[in-house]
Design a protein around this motif. Sequence first.
Motif, PDB file in Angstrom:
ATOM      1  N   GLN A   1      71.487  -6.436 -18.881  1.00 26.78           N
ATOM      2  CA  GLN A   1      70.388  -6.152 -20.006  1.00 26.78           C
ATOM      3  C   GLN A   1      69.256  -6.382 -19.577  1.00 26.78           C
ATOM      4  OE1 GLN A   1      70.919  -5.415 -23.127  1.00 26.78           O
ATOM      5  NE2 GLN A   1      68.520  -5.478 -23.838  1.00 26.78           N
ATOM      6  N   THR A   2      68.829  -7.190 -18.584  1.00 25.78           N
ATOM      7  CA  THR A   2      67.257  -7.277 -17.905  1.00 25.78           C
ATOM      8  C   THR A   2      67.143  -5.942 -17.229  1.00 25.78           C
ATOM      9  OG1 THR A   2      67.638  -9.392 -17.654  1.00 25.78           O
ATOM     10  CG2 THR A   2      66.104  -8.516 -16.179  1.00 25.78           C
ATOM     11  N   ALA A   3      68.208  -5.280 -16.487  1.00 27.36           N
ATOM     12  CA  ALA A   3      67.963  -4.129 -15.774  1.00 27.36           C
ATOM     13  C   ALA A   3      67.624  -2.957 -16.660  1.00 27.36           C
ATOM     14  CB  ALA A   3      69.250  -3.869 -14.971  1.00 27.36           C
ATOM     15  N   ARG A   4      68.503  -3.079 -17.879  1.00 24.39           N
ATOM     16  CA  ARG A   4      68.067  -2.174 -18.973  1.00 24.39           C
ATOM     17  C   ARG A   4      66.695  -1.984 -19.368  1.00 24.39           C
ATOM     18  NH1 ARG A   4      71.886  -1.043 -24.146  1.00 24.39           N
ATOM     19  NH2 ARG A   4      70.548   0.632 -25.146  1.00 24.39           N
ATOM     20  N   GLU A   5      66.259  -3.255 -19.653  1.00 22.30           N
ATOM     21  CA  GLU A   5      64.826  -3.419 -20.434  1.00 22.30           C
ATOM     22  C   GLU A   5      63.836  -2.959 -19.245  1.00 22.30           C
ATOM     23  OE1 GLU A   5      64.811  -7.554 -21.523  1.00 22.30           O
ATOM     24  OE2 GLU A   5      66.294  -7.136 -23.110  1.00 22.30           O
ATOM     25  N   ILE A   6      63.944  -3.578 -17.990  1.00 24.82           N
ATOM     26  CA  ILE A   6      63.020  -3.088 -16.995  1.00 24.82           C
ATOM     27  C   ILE A   6      63.021  -1.420 -16.594  1.00 24.82           C
ATOM     28  CG2 ILE A   6      62.353  -3.407 -14.658  1.00 24.82           C
ATOM     29  CD1 ILE A   6      63.203  -6.214 -14.740  1.00 24.82           C
ATOM     30  N   ALA A   7      64.168  -0.990 -16.637  1.00 22.25           N
ATOM     31  CA  ALA A   7      64.163   0.423 -16.561  1.00 22.25           C
ATOM     32  C   ALA A   7      63.445   1.204 -17.441  1.00 22.25           C
ATOM     33  CB  ALA A   7      65.823   0.925 -16.437  1.00 22.25           C
ATOM     34  N   ALA A   8      63.764   0.783 -18.796  1.00 20.27           N
ATOM     35  CA  ALA A   8      63.417   1.621 -19.921  1.00 20.27           C
ATOM     36  C   ALA A   8      61.745   1.455 -19.883  1.00 20.27           C
ATOM     37  CB  ALA A   8      63.817   1.029 -21.289  1.00 20.27           C
ATOM     38  N   GLU A   9      61.383   0.129 -19.511  1.00 20.85           N
ATOM     39  CA  GLU A   9      59.680  -0.238 -19.409  1.00 20.85           C
ATOM     40  C   GLU A   9      58.822   0.591 -18.472  1.00 20.85           C
ATOM     41  OE1 GLU A   9      56.853  -4.098 -19.051  1.00 20.85           O
ATOM     42  OE2 GLU A   9      58.836  -4.405 -18.899  1.00 20.85           O
ATOM     43  N   SER A  10      59.976   1.068 -17.179  1.00 26.02           N
ATOM     44  CA  SER A  10      59.216   1.645 -16.203  1.00 26.02           C
ATOM     45  C   SER A  10      59.125   3.112 -16.225  1.00 26.02           C
ATOM     46  CB  SER A  10      60.176   1.237 -14.944  1.00 26.02           C
ATOM     47  OG  SER A  10      61.337   2.085 -15.005  1.00 26.02           O
ATOM     48  N   MET A  11      59.795   3.613 -17.292  1.00 25.22           N
ATOM     49  CA  MET A  11      59.705   5.072 -17.363  1.00 25.22           C
ATOM     50  C   MET A  11      58.422   5.704 -17.733  1.00 25.22           C
ATOM     51  SD  MET A  11      63.710   5.892 -18.663  1.00 25.22           S
ATOM     52  CE  MET A  11      64.874   5.148 -17.703  1.00 25.22           C
TER      53      MET A  11
ATOM     54  N   LEU B   1      56.285   8.706 -19.299  1.00 21.55           N
ATOM     55  CA  LEU B   1      56.208  10.054 -20.178  1.00 21.55           C
ATOM     56  C   LEU B   1      55.010  10.886 -19.815  1.00 21.55           C
ATOM     57  CD1 LEU B   1      57.476  11.509 -22.659  1.00 21.55           C
ATOM     58  CD2 LEU B   1      55.909  10.296 -24.030  1.00 21.55           C
ATOM     59  N   LEU B   2      55.341  11.952 -18.846  1.00 22.91           N
ATOM     60  CA  LEU B   2      54.341  12.730 -18.217  1.00 22.91           C
ATOM     61  C   LEU B   2      53.815  13.721 -19.224  1.00 22.91           C
ATOM     62  CD1 LEU B   2      56.034  12.975 -14.685  1.00 22.91           C
ATOM     63  CD2 LEU B   2      54.030  11.711 -15.499  1.00 22.91           C
ATOM     64  N   LYS B   3      54.861  14.227 -20.085  1.00 23.74           N
ATOM     65  CA  LYS B   3      54.550  15.279 -21.078  1.00 23.74           C
ATOM     66  C   LYS B   3      55.124  15.128 -22.215  1.00 23.74           C
ATOM     67  CE  LYS B   3      54.101  20.286 -21.640  1.00 23.74           C
ATOM     68  NZ  LYS B   3      54.349  21.899 -20.964  1.00 23.74           N
ATOM     69  N   ASN B   4      54.489  15.423 -23.526  1.00 21.25           N
ATOM     70  CA  ASN B   4      55.300  15.457 -24.891  1.00 21.25           C
ATOM     71  C   ASN B   4      54.640  16.460 -25.588  1.00 21.25           C
ATOM     72  OD1 ASN B   4      57.279  14.526 -26.613  1.00 21.25           O
ATOM     73  ND2 ASN B   4      56.004  12.606 -27.247  1.00 21.25           N
ATOM     74  N   LYS B   5      54.764  17.587 -25.473  1.00 25.44           N
ATOM     75  CA  LYS B   5      54.362  18.608 -26.360  1.00 25.44           C
ATOM     76  C   LYS B   5      54.912  18.586 -27.785  1.00 25.44           C
ATOM     77  CE  LYS B   5      52.684  23.548 -25.906  1.00 25.44           C
ATOM     78  NZ  LYS B   5      52.663  24.666 -25.158  1.00 25.44           N
ATOM     79  N   LYS B   6      53.787  18.836 -28.686  1.00 24.01           N
ATOM     80  CA  LYS B   6      54.316  18.936 -30.265  1.00 24.01           C
ATOM     81  C   LYS B   6      55.407  17.635 -30.647  1.00 24.01           C
ATOM     82  CE  LYS B   6      53.587  23.748 -30.741  1.00 24.01           C
ATOM     83  NZ  LYS B   6      54.040  24.891 -31.273  1.00 24.01           N
TER      84      LYS B   6
ATOM     85  N   PHE C   1      65.114   8.296 -27.416  1.00 29.14           N
ATOM     86  CA  PHE C   1      65.471   8.376 -29.013  1.00 29.14           C
ATOM     87  C   PHE C   1      64.407   7.261 -29.765  1.00 29.14           C
ATOM     88  CE2 PHE C   1      69.295   9.986 -27.606  1.00 29.14           C
ATOM     89  CZ  PHE C   1      69.689  10.769 -28.650  1.00 29.14           C
ATOM     90  N   GLY C   2      63.573   6.784 -28.876  1.00 28.67           N
ATOM     91  CA  GLY C   2      62.394   5.995 -29.447  1.00 28.67           C
ATOM     92  C   GLY C   2      62.695   4.574 -29.898  1.00 28.67           C
ATOM     93  N   ASP C   3      63.909   3.917 -29.114  1.00 25.64           N
ATOM     94  CA  ASP C   3      64.183   2.554 -29.374  1.00 25.64           C
ATOM     95  C   ASP C   3      63.216   1.902 -28.506  1.00 25.64           C
ATOM     96  OD1 ASP C   3      66.102   3.393 -31.077  1.00 25.64           O
ATOM     97  OD2 ASP C   3      67.946   2.599 -29.847  1.00 25.64           O
ATOM     98  N   VAL C   4      62.716   2.403 -27.538  1.00 30.81           N
ATOM     99  CA  VAL C   4      61.579   1.889 -26.616  1.00 30.81           C
ATOM    100  C   VAL C   4      60.586   2.950 -26.487  1.00 30.81           C
ATOM    101  CG1 VAL C   4      61.104   1.477 -24.247  1.00 30.81           C
ATOM    102  CG2 VAL C   4      63.117   0.585 -25.409  1.00 30.81           C
ATOM    103  N   ASN C   5      59.250   2.618 -26.766  1.00 26.51           N
ATOM    104  CA  ASN C   5      58.290   3.102 -26.692  1.00 26.51           C
ATOM    105  C   ASN C   5      57.835   3.274 -25.143  1.00 26.51           C
ATOM    106  OD1 ASN C   5      55.789   4.651 -26.835  1.00 26.51           O
ATOM    107  ND2 ASN C   5      54.844   3.219 -28.498  1.00 26.51           N
ATOM    108  N   PRO C   6      57.701   4.582 -24.646  1.00 23.44           N
ATOM    109  CA  PRO C   6      57.466   4.523 -23.119  1.00 23.44           C
ATOM    110  C   PRO C   6      55.999   3.834 -22.628  1.00 23.44           C
ATOM    111  CG  PRO C   6      57.295   6.801 -23.990  1.00 23.44           C
ATOM    112  CD  PRO C   6      57.885   5.755 -25.047  1.00 23.44           C
ATOM    113  N   SER C   7      56.124   3.085 -21.682  1.00 23.50           N
ATOM    114  CA  SER C   7      54.830   2.186 -21.298  1.00 23.50           C
ATOM    115  C   SER C   7      54.412   2.351 -19.998  1.00 23.50           C
ATOM    116  CB  SER C   7      54.689   0.984 -21.845  1.00 23.50           C
ATOM    117  OG  SER C   7      55.722   0.120 -21.330  1.00 23.50           O
ATOM    118  N   GLY C   8      55.468   3.005 -19.215  1.00 20.65           N
ATOM    119  CA  GLY C   8      55.187   2.915 -17.750  1.00 20.65           C
ATOM    120  C   GLY C   8      54.098   3.862 -17.259  1.00 20.65           C
ATOM    121  N   LYS C   9      53.299   3.580 -16.035  1.00 13.33           N
ATOM    122  CA  LYS C   9      51.976   4.316 -15.536  1.00 13.33           C
ATOM    123  C   LYS C   9      52.496   4.610 -14.188  1.00 13.33           C
ATOM    124  CE  LYS C   9      49.499   3.470 -19.098  1.00 13.33           C
ATOM    125  NZ  LYS C   9      48.767   4.516 -20.042  1.00 13.33           N
TER     126      LYS C   9
END
Length: 846
Positions: free
Chosen positions: A313-323, A325-330, A661-669
């Motif tokens: 679960q820790t691995a999952r949370e960190i992986a999602a937090e690290s992603m 989002l480079l582009k999200n058109k429309k 699917f938006g369960d995690v709002n991407p915040s990686g930089k």
Amino acid sequence: MNEDLSAKKRTNLLLDAMSLEDKVSLITGNLNNYYGYYNEGMEKYGIPELKMADGPAGVRIANPDIQNKQSTAMPAPIALAASWDTSAAAAYGDVLGNEAFNTTHNVLLGPGLDIARNAFGSRNFESLGEDPVLQSRIAASYINGVQDNHVMTTAKHYLLNNQETLRFTNDSQASERAIHEIYARPFQAAIEDADLSSIMCSFNKVNTEYACDSKSLLTDLLRDQLEFEGFVMSDYGANISTVNSINSGLDLETPGEPIGKWGDNLLQAVKDGQVKEETVNQSTYRLLYQMFDKGLIDHPTQNKQIDTAAHGQTAREIAAESMVLLKNKKDVLPIQDNTDSIAVIGPDADNASAAGGGSSLVNPTYTVSPLEGIKNQAGKNTEVSYTAGTDPISAGDVMPGPDAVPSSLLHTEKDASENGLKAEYWTNKNFEGNPSHERTDRQVNMNLGFYNYEGFNSQSPKLDKLPTDLNGMMSARWTGVIEAPENGTYNLSTTSFGTSKLYLDGKLIVENEGKELGTKSVEVDLKKGEQHDIKIEYQTDYETGDGRDYGGQVRFGWEPAKGVVDEQIKKAVKAAKRADKAVIVTRTYDSEGYTDRSDMELPNNQQQLIEEVSKVNKNTIVVNESGIAIEMGDWQDDVKAIVQAWYPGQEQGNAIADVLFGDVNPSGKLPVTFPVDEDKTPTNSEDQFPGTNGVNNYSEGVFVGYRGYDKQNLEVAYPFGYGLSYTDFKYRNLHTKVKHKKDDTSIEVKLNLRNTGDTKGAEVVQVYAGELPTNDVETPKKQLAGFEKVELKAGKQKSVKIKLDPKAFSYYDETKNEWVMPSGEVPVYVGSSSEDIRLEGTVTLP
């Protein structure tokens, strides 16, 4: 053994009781006898074995008797850096420390503090990015998390070990200023902020001296200036001497091949007066003190089942937090509940684990593929299909040259339904005797040697691994037929290190001597449906000049005629045409080894896959798994969304789905700059990388990463610190403050941050110092001085206070051999990336 005494007192008592032979034995590496790295303990003194586990992306267990060699495969360190979250780094370290201790290990070989100097370095996935401030903050939290579990950490690789190409022999030449301001800073932070136990010196030379043999590195810089009190160990086989290494500051020799340089040689050197006994005492003290101080002697390791679910679960949370989002058109992401169908496409989207290869590769406790994760999140009302689109990614994709010929064009014999070529392998380089191994290979795309050792190869599980007896000198032959999908002129090639020959209908059309790893090609007119006999022969008859065997390296490559699409991509296009959304999961193959990647392109025809799919599906989403920046070219304009997922670890599928699917709002930089292509980077000259005449010149000085892009006014695809969110943030009311007492200057900024969107999210507030007020020394236009990750509910505001690193407002003076903070006014930039500056101010230095 009296725990009431101080670590210093206990160490001195033990040191006094030991003979010279005991001390030399303790600090000399012993070859393993239990499937792992270790140094023998001494039961009569209560000194436990040093049982070392490779890191830094998890605990690499070598002993098959320990929990089936399985541990939690965490996201790659570059992903952790992309989280810009020190609390995540502490949790990451805690998992590693806990699992090391409970799988009988008391030393973790990590973290890696090698600055990602080259945008496409094969080992960048083990790095914490291109900036020393980001590296320092993440590393300190990681180390503290590990060492809280009575496990020592080993920061590596000291120093200037920033490329795999010629890493055993190259001479990294850099200025003292660059060393202090960039490359040594993460090590210094680990010493000051995390009580680092040990440091591993590297194979390469630094300013003409081998790192493990360099007094200027190990004593003058590390001991005298950075005030390191732990012990220095060699990389495995990196110690090249007996007398000079220990006199220069090496404390622990790890096992060499076939034997090391210390042991009896060191004993004799003491007796001969070449090494003082006090020097041996000093090295022994440093090692024993850390063992007492970190609790290794009082807290023996154990073999206790690790908490698979909690750590996953820790691995999952960190992986999602690290992603990122480079582009999200429309706002094509997040994927909405009313999506009827999703076409998942990608050669390894159904692959259970995408990871970097080499010594950091972990055997996971369980795995979740991107396909599985997307299916789980999509629900019963959404149809999810899967098509590979291209052949699987393999170690062969590290090599330069055109993509491998797709398996859909190849058959074992005329009119055969089986794709691929008949392969014959010999364990000698001249095709002598009967082949030792025969099988069908989908493609000719082979990279053996280091990349083929058990537990080091992270290629797709769809591909059968070759036996390790082929890792030395060998030869191979592939035979079958090639059938073009369309009429046209095709460029066929071989890329090889060693001689490779390509025959078409019995005629030799390509002969590649392979004295260096390179490509030779020929244009061939082929007609659709016609089958032509094909034969490729390869021999490892190369000369390395350094005595090393690099294994077999060969690829049968192609550049298709214009407009030609192979059958695998056509199937993916059909699937995408029928779906509401197409999710293409791409990946690169990055690994420790003998060479860096030669470019930033997606390998094995994946670029064409994206181009063709995006023509038929207007909602194409690319999820890229890599440890490096990738070149996107024109296709980035044709897709709706791009997610940089790095190597996300064993929970990759769930983490990717959480973001999609938006369960995690991407915040990686981004912890590294994504250049436009490999020709537009601050280290673009051959002298800088890979080097000439055995020397790679760090002529860019302190202008590494985004500092260099700024200095040279280079266009970038995505800047350092960049990353989008499903919400928006507004920055207001910047205030700066400087406090000065004696020689201590404290600088901080304060501002208000508001989430102006309708979704909870986290923002990384980044603060950069501008050019310094000095006419004598050129300083960066911007350099990271501090950051803070702030989570806010929709509509909420928070006052954010960030203490800045004084070194970002200073430079290292090579004439004075000290840090200098010039007086005067310095610009301060606050923003969401190094280029997205939201607020500007100044500070006045005393």
